[in-house]
Design an enzyme around this catalytic site. Structure first.
Site, PDB file in Angstrom:
ATOM      1  N   GLU A 139      26.118  35.737  44.226  1.00  0.00           N
ATOM      2  CA  GLU A 139      26.393  34.325  43.743  1.00  0.00           C
ATOM      3  C   GLU A 139      27.890  33.674  45.141  1.00  0.00           C
ATOM      4  OE1 GLU A 139      29.038  32.895  40.105  1.00  0.00           O
ATOM      5  OE2 GLU A 139      29.513  34.831  40.269  1.00  0.00           O
ATOM      6  N   LYS A 159      45.249  36.334  28.820  1.00  0.00           N
ATOM      7  CA  LYS A 159      45.920  36.679  30.393  1.00  0.00           C
ATOM      8  C   LYS A 159      44.711  35.739  31.544  1.00  0.00           C
ATOM      9  CE  LYS A 159      45.066  38.652  34.070  1.00  0.00           C
ATOM     10  NZ  LYS A 159      44.921  38.239  35.222  1.00  0.00           N
ATOM     11  N   CYS A 170      30.310  28.344  37.267  1.00  0.00           N
ATOM     12  CA  CYS A 170      29.751  29.236  36.800  1.00  0.00           C
ATOM     13  C   CYS A 170      27.985  29.266  36.499  1.00  0.00           C
ATOM     14  CB  CYS A 170      29.285  30.735  35.791  1.00  0.00           C
ATOM     15  SG  CYS A 170      30.331  29.590  34.351  1.00  0.00           S
ATOM     16  N   GLU A 200      30.770  36.609  29.747  1.00  0.00           N
ATOM     17  CA  GLU A 200      30.171  35.206  30.161  1.00  0.00           C
ATOM     18  C   GLU A 200      30.833  35.747  31.898  1.00  0.00           C
ATOM     19  OE1 GLU A 200      29.273  32.614  32.315  1.00  0.00           O
ATOM     20  OE2 GLU A 200      31.582  31.669  31.654  1.00  0.00           O
TER      21      GLU A 200
END
Length: 485
Positions: free
Chosen positions: A389, A186, A296, A262
């Site tokens: 973040e 997905k 990231c 992750e």
């Protein structure tokens, strides 16, 4: 108009343009905000069918393939991507808005490399040992031969993000298929195009029906949640936000489903006074602003030894202001989020060295989702801008005096994905790098990756490791077989 399609059980679902009554949502070009296509939204029935098709493949031809046959299939997939290289590069750049050169030099070659690397890694050495029986403890006598075989986990759900759509999708699909699993993928609803192209390549490569399945749709309350909470899924591999990972983990706990995550990062860079300042500035420009900070691994916190702090800040700010060839945020919502952090930083007392707003290009990009590459100073470690973040082209630069202080500042975060150390002192590099709480530490470089090395984070940045045999270890179960000889 671009068209994305589901791929379930070896067959493509109807495209929105076919006139079939299916739920869809618009695909938006982040460069200028225009609608460029439609994407089908998978409901429960489509997800159920994909999981059932994957299970059928494991019970049928795909479950009976050996390592050599699977390796050959991976090579055919790699060759198929390579044969359609320009299509993939155009689709990746079109969905994300990133410069096409970046897609052509990083995303598509790495996707090809992922399939080829795992084809080679299937030729591993066998694990064998002799064991001497212990009288009164075991039923056997004499010696036994132990050997280890690996079996696939089963049906694997792969959920991948929008920032590096093909690279991170293949980073999971390749080892999952290599280990003999059946996959239901997905991709992000923002970037469906290269996933659809990959399904076409896999279909042409001749994998048995159901070995790879693709469903499109949103996450919460939609296809993503339906898939990751499905009782027929045996493992979940996910890359994305930490909060989403936590939500998936709660659902996975109901079935004790193994997970590989992750997740996010608030990555530090340490610049010591003895570093090559030219290299450190250049490296930080890349680590903070590549793909407009939407990676990231990007550096959002920069700590510079006080004696070179002012010079570093001035040079980094100048370089940030000179940047022109950068892409937009992925969506209007994400642009607004990043801009809200720009405003928050000022409210918290930051000094804006460069950027801090929306650029003006004088062309169609002014209708897109762009923000300026931004350099800040003046915040302490308690500021939200320093702890949360942002996932945009932003970095904050702060001074430090001692090595111990630098390490403490780097570790003052709930995240622990990656870090960078800039120094000419090799002894310092070897002292500092192991003390940093991160899964990856680069010294005098950034994002220099070997596909065989472990990749992943600690704390809120993830669970487990990907890359090389580390991925194969997750996607397979070791089974010990003991035979008395």
């Amino acid at each position: 108009m671009k068209t994305a399609r589901h791929y379930v059980g070896g067959a493509f679902g109807p495209a929105p343009s076919d006139g079939t009554a299916i739920r869809t949502f618009p695909l938006v070009d982040p460069v200028d905000g225009t609608v460029v296509g439609e994407v089908p939204e998978a409901g429960h029935e489509t997800v159920d069918a994909a999981v059932a098709a994957a299970r059928g493949a494991l019970d049928g031809p795909w479950g009976n393939t050996g390592p050599e046959e699977r390796a050959a299939a991976l090579r055919r997939i790699a060759d198929g991507i390579e044969a359609r290289f320009d299509e993939f590069a155009d689709a990746e750049a079109g969905d994300t808005g990133k410069p096409r050169g970046l897609a052509a030099t990083v995303d598509i070659p790495r996707a090809i490399g992922n399939f080829r690397a795992y084809a080679e890694l299937l030729h591993g050495r066998p694990e064998t040992s002799y064991t001497t029986a212990v009288p009164g403890w075991s039923t056997g006598t004499g010696k036994a031969l132990n050997y280890t075989v690996r079996r696939p986990l089963g049906v694997v759900a792969v959920v991948s993000p929008w920032n590096l759509p093909l690279l991170l999708l293949t980073w999971k699909v390749a080892p999952a298929l290599a280990a003999g699993n059946a996959v239901v993928a997905k991709p992000s609803e923002e970037t469906p195009s290269t996933a659809t192209l990959l399904a076409e390549v896999i279909d042409a490569a001749g994998l048995p029906a159901g070995a790879f399945n693709l469903v499109h749709g949103h996450g919460t309350g939609a296809a993503g949640e339906f898939l990751t909470s499905h009782p027929g899924v045996d493992a979940i591999a996910f890359t994305g936000e930490s909060a989403t990972g936590a939500a998936i983990m709660r659902k996975a706990a109901d079935h004790l489903t193994p997970v590989s995550f992750e997740l996010g990062g608030k990555n530090p860079a340490l610049v010591f006074a003895d570093s090559d300042l030219d290299a450190a500035v250049d490296g930080t420009v890349r680590s903070a602003f590549t793909h407009s900070g939407q990676i990231c691994l990007c550096t959002e916190r920069v700590y510079v030894q006080r004696t070179v702090f002012d010079e570093f800040v001035a040079r980094l700010g100048e370089r940030a202001r000179e940047l022109t060839d950068y892409g937009p945020m992925i969506s209007a919502a994400h642009r607004d989020k990043v801009l809200s952090y720009y405003r928050l930083a000022v409210d918290e007392g930051a000094t804006v060295v460069a950027g801090g707003g929306v650029p003006s290009f004088g062309d169609r990009r002014d209708r897109g989702f762009y923000v300026e590459p931004t350099v800040l100073t003046g915040l302490d470690g308690r500021a939200r801008t320093m702890r949360e973040e942002v996932f945009g082209p932003i970095c904050h630069v702060a001074p430090f005096d001692t090595e111990d202080e630098a390490v403490a500042l780097a570790n003052d975060s709930r995240y622990g994905l990656a870090a960078t150390v800039w120094t000419r002192d090799l002894s310092r590099a070897h002292r500092v790098a192991p003390r940093i709480e991160a899964g990856i530490v680069w010294v005098n470089c950034w994002n220099l990756r070997d596909l065989r090395t472990p990749f992943g984070g600690i704390k809120d940045s993830g669970i487990g490791r990907e890359g090389g045999t580390y991925s194969l270890d997750f996607f397979s179960e070791p089974v010990n077989i003991c035979v008395q000889v």
